[in-house]
Design an enzyme around this catalytic site. Structure first.
Site, PDB file in Angstrom:
ATOM      1  N   ASP A   1       2.622   0.548  -1.257  1.00 62.90           N
ATOM      2  CA  ASP A   1       4.079   0.582  -1.349  1.00 62.90           C
ATOM      3  C   ASP A   1       4.586   1.549  -0.278  1.00 62.90           C
ATOM      4  OD1 ASP A   1       6.776   0.487  -2.574  1.00 62.90           O
ATOM      5  OD2 ASP A   1       6.285   2.529  -3.215  1.00 62.90           O
TER       6      ASP A   1
ATOM      7  N   ASP B   1       8.347   3.042   0.062  1.00 64.51           N
ATOM      8  CA  ASP B   1       9.335   4.058  -0.305  1.00 64.51           C
ATOM      9  C   ASP B   1       8.783   5.035  -1.331  1.00 64.51           C
ATOM     10  OD1 ASP B   1      10.965   2.623   1.353  1.00 64.51           O
ATOM     11  OD2 ASP B   1      12.090   1.651  -0.257  1.00 64.51           O
TER      12      ASP B   1
END
Length: 313
Positions: free
Chosen positions: A66, A68
């Site tokens: 991922d 963010d």
């Protein structure tokens, strides 16, 4: 919407649009991936390495990160919005909203689907009618201005360990695939799975293919890419900070919770998943505020909004 409804993340199963978004992201990721071995030319060898895992030479394994708050502090789409404002793509009122959204995201350390959707809708309306090549060129500049200094060294080291083991490493994010691909390339990663915006003859239409690559759609993208690449998901690893990514983390044999929000931390502990927290300070570890960023980001975002208001007057 209820007054506090946007504060409450909502989980939902994969839908046909999730599958479409995932498959589109996987196809775009394969097209933009670096050739085998090319990433070695882009990587600094100075980062520390994870000593035990991954297994060197296991090419049927890969890693999915991922973006963010896992690889980078804050949200890529908000940083991208700041860069577009600087280049006069939109007006001050949109910047005020971008500043507040970024402040909230970094303070709370969690993703709310409706909150993130609002940011993506704004971005789509802003880029509509612009050429993909134009945004890619601008994205390179924005990375240097707003993103390069926000990469978590600890997470970067984990990605490096997979690369050193001869494995492919992919970003998986709700950010636009063009932005995600730039970040992946600048970090020396294999490529990126991201939200695919529709374009016709190289011009953005203002619509998405499927839906944003968020939650279940991320899992569908990873599943599709693993099938296309001949990967064994039980031998793969996935890394995220958000409970929204539990579907993706649950797909692989080696899930990691990185800088986890409270729900993911609880879930990870219950299943004995590995945890890594690269934020500093006791409060950050307890409530999920990114390192030195919580109050600072809120103050910065609020200050930006106040400054804009004063200029208007």
């Amino acid at each position: 919407m209820a007054a506090l409804g946007w504060l409450t993340p909502r989980r939902r199963p994969a839908t046909a649009r999730s599958v479409l978004a995932g498959e589109a992201a996987a196809e775009a990721a394969q097209k933009s991936a670096l050739p085998a071995g090319a990433e070695e030319l882009l990587i600094s060898p100075a980062e520390p390495r994870e000593p035990v895992f991954p297994v060197a030479g296991d090419t049927r394994a890969a890693a999915f990160f991922d973006l963010d708050n896992t690889v980078m502090q804050g949200a890529a789409i908000f940083h991208f919005g700041r860069g577009l404002y600087k280049r006069k793509f939109f007006q001050r009122r949109e910047l005020t909203r971008f500043a507040w959204q970024q402040a909230w995201f970094r303070l709370a350390g969690v993703e709310d689907p409706e909150h993130m959707q609002d940011a993506r809708d704004s971005a789509l309306s802003i880029v509509k009618g612009h050429r993909v090549s134009e945004l890619m060129s601008i994205g390179e500049e924005i990375y240097d201005e707003y993103m390069a200094d926000r990469i978590w060294p600890g997470t970067r080291a984990l990605a490096q360990a997979h690369l050193d083991a001869g494995q492919k490493v992919w970003l998986v994010t709700a950010a636009p695939v063009e932005t995600a691909t730039i970040i992946a390339r600048r970090l020396g990663l294999t490529g990126a799975l991201g939200t695919v915006a529709e374009s016709v003859d190289g011009v953005y239409t203002g619509r998405l293919v499927g839906e944003p690559l968020h939650g279940p759609a991320k899992a569908e993208a990873v599943r599709a890419l693993a099938a296309a690449e001949g990967l064994d998901l039980e031998r793969c690893a996935a890394y995220s900070d958000s409970h929204n990514d539990i579907p993706m983390l649950s797909l692989v044999g080696h899930p990691y919770a990185i800088n986890p929000d409270s729900k993911l931390r609880k879930h990870a502990r219950s299943l004995d998943w590995r945890l890594r927290d690269y934020r500093t300070g006791r409060k950050a570890a307890k409530v999920g505020i990114p390192a030195a960023a919580g109050v600072g980001a809120l103050a910065g975002g609020t200050a930006a909004a106040v400054a804009i208001h004063r200029r208007r007057r």
